[in-house]
Design an enzyme around this catalytic site. Structure first.
Site, mmCIF file in Angstrom:
data_model
loop_
_atom_site.group_PDB
_atom_site.id
_atom_site.type_symbol
_atom_site.label_atom_id
_atom_site.label_comp_id
_atom_site.label_asym_id
_atom_site.label_seq_id
_atom_site.Cartn_x
_atom_site.Cartn_y
_atom_site.Cartn_z
ATOM 1 N N TYR A 17 -10.645 66.490 21.756
ATOM 2 C CA TYR A 17 -10.314 67.590 20.856
ATOM 3 C C TYR A 17 -11.319 67.720 19.713
ATOM 4 O O TYR A 17 -11.798 68.824 19.431
ATOM 5 C CB TYR A 17 -8.889 67.432 20.326
ATOM 6 C CG TYR A 17 -7.889 68.294 21.062
ATOM 7 C CD1 TYR A 17 -7.466 67.932 22.345
ATOM 8 C CD2 TYR A 17 -7.374 69.449 20.503
ATOM 9 C CE1 TYR A 17 -6.562 68.706 23.044
ATOM 10 C CE2 TYR A 17 -6.472 70.236 21.197
ATOM 11 C CZ TYR A 17 -6.069 69.867 22.461
ATOM 12 O OH TYR A 17 -5.184 70.653 23.141
ATOM 13 N N GLU A 26 -17.277 74.161 19.249
ATOM 14 C CA GLU A 26 -16.927 75.534 18.870
ATOM 15 C C GLU A 26 -17.516 75.882 17.511
ATOM 16 O O GLU A 26 -17.997 77.006 17.297
ATOM 17 C CB GLU A 26 -15.409 75.687 18.846
ATOM 18 C CG GLU A 26 -14.748 75.573 20.215
ATOM 19 C CD GLU A 26 -13.234 75.590 20.123
ATOM 20 O OE1 GLU A 26 -12.707 76.261 19.218
ATOM 21 O OE2 GLU A 26 -12.570 74.941 20.962
#
EC number: 4.2.1.134
Length: 362
Positions: free
Chosen positions: A286, A293
């Site tokens: 994660y 991103e």
């Protein structure tokens, strides 16, 4: 010879409606257990820490309880359940602030207030779902249809993300770093399909088909689709960058553990290795996905500034141009806030399954 009276070890836990006491005595027969004037009286012959003796204790509860305790004898202990008169959380068990020396928390049954509230809500949801199913039709049929629907959804998503993961892995081993730069053109169509289909997962959480919390599910859905459709999809210059590989690879790596876990859960199968991977692999993946991103957003800011795409001018008398890059900078903050929310949710899930018992003073 007069029998010596001793105090046994007693362990306790609570829920909003009940108190649980575990008395460490074995081979107990016909114990005397009663509640008078909100005080629990216990007396029994049994084998405890001091051998075979008469063991006895008294506990005055912090708040009112119902005077009908229920107990169950096992070979090694006596389990007592006491109903609270008012359903609420107690800060301690006894009226006296100082904990009796023979009393300790029962960590096997201990929950924090927040965890107990989640358990209470889950039971209430289960009860309401049962009533709803009974009013709508055969519970067995509806449950089977629900499990079949969820099984097929998770299977399709597993196949899609597995195809992406395998494709990226094979291309990397064959082409090396060169495979980074055409990742989008190679697997984008499948990623579009999987991420659009993920809308179903969000809707399932909203309407109660699954017990997944709505906010973390919605954050992941909107965040990924913003990166996929806006950052990569509308800006061709971004599609040839290496960061696309790392974003797609981290997404697919997470899902190839998550979807098979949910899929097997639909048929009541628990594969311990897969369960451990599902509750563990998100810890490195994660943050790596979020970092990838963020890099993609940062790399796109000068491109959106240069092209002017999605920028607009406010009407008079302000007549000021608002660049899309301002929103992207705000989005970077929201991205890490979303990571915190999802990380906190997943950590709580892992702690409930694998977490160590917490120490309590009383």
């Amino acid at each position: 010879m007069e029998t010596q009276v001793l105090t046994p070890h007693v362990y306790w836990a609570q829920r909003h409606r009940e108190l649980y006491l575990r008395v460490e005595l074995s081979d107990v027969q016909n114990p005397a257990i009663s509640i008078t004037e909100n005080v629990l009286h216990f007396k029994a012959q049994g084998h405890g820490a001091k051998g075979d003796n008469v063991y006895e204790f008294h506990l005055e509860f912090l708040d009112l309880v119902k005077p009908e305790p229920v107990y169950r004898l096992t070979q090694r202990q006596v389990n007592i359940t006491v109903q609270k008169k008012v359903s609420h959380w107690w800060e301690r068990l006894t009226k006296q602030e100082k904990r009796p020396l023979f009393l300790a928390p029962d960590f096997d049954r201990w929950l924090d207030e927040s965890d107990a509230e989640m358990e209470l809500r889950a039971k209430e949801e289960e009860r309401l779902n049962k009533l709803r199913l009974e009013s709508e039709g055969s519970p067995e049929t509806l449950t089977s249809l629900k499990k079949g629907y969820l099984f097929m959804y998770n299977l399709v998503q597993l196949l899609g993300f597995s195809w992406i993961f395998v494709n990226l892995t094979v291309r990397f081993f064959i082409l090396g770093k060169e495979s980074f730069y055409d990742t989008f053109h190679t697997v984008a169509d499948m990623m579009y399909f999987c991420q659009m289909l993920a809308l179903v997962e969000t809707l399932n959480a909203v309407i109660g088909v699954t017990s997944s919390p709505v906010l973390p599910t919605l954050i992941q859905f909107l965040g990924r689709n913003f990166i996929l459709f806006i950052i990569f999809g509308t800006m061709e210059e971004m599609q040839n960058k290496a960061v696309v590989f790392f974003v797609f690879y981290s997404w697919s790596a997470i899902e190839i553990f998550r979807y098979p876990f949910y899929m097997l859960s639909c048929i009541d199968m628990d594969w311990k290795v897969l369960t451990w991977l599902r509750y563990t692999m998100w810890i490195p993946l994660y943050p790596l996905g979020c970092l990838s991103e963020a890099v993609a957003v940062i790399q796109s800011i000068p491109l959106f500034n240069e092209s002017g795409r999605f920028s607009f001018t406010l009407p008079s008398p302000v007549t000021m141009q608002v660049r899309f890059s301002v929103f992207l900078q705000v989005y970077l903050v929201m991205l890490f806030l979303g990571l915190y929310i999802n990380f906190r949710h997943l950590y709580k899930q892992r702690r409930r399954r694998y977490g160590q018992k917490k120490k309590k003073l009383h």
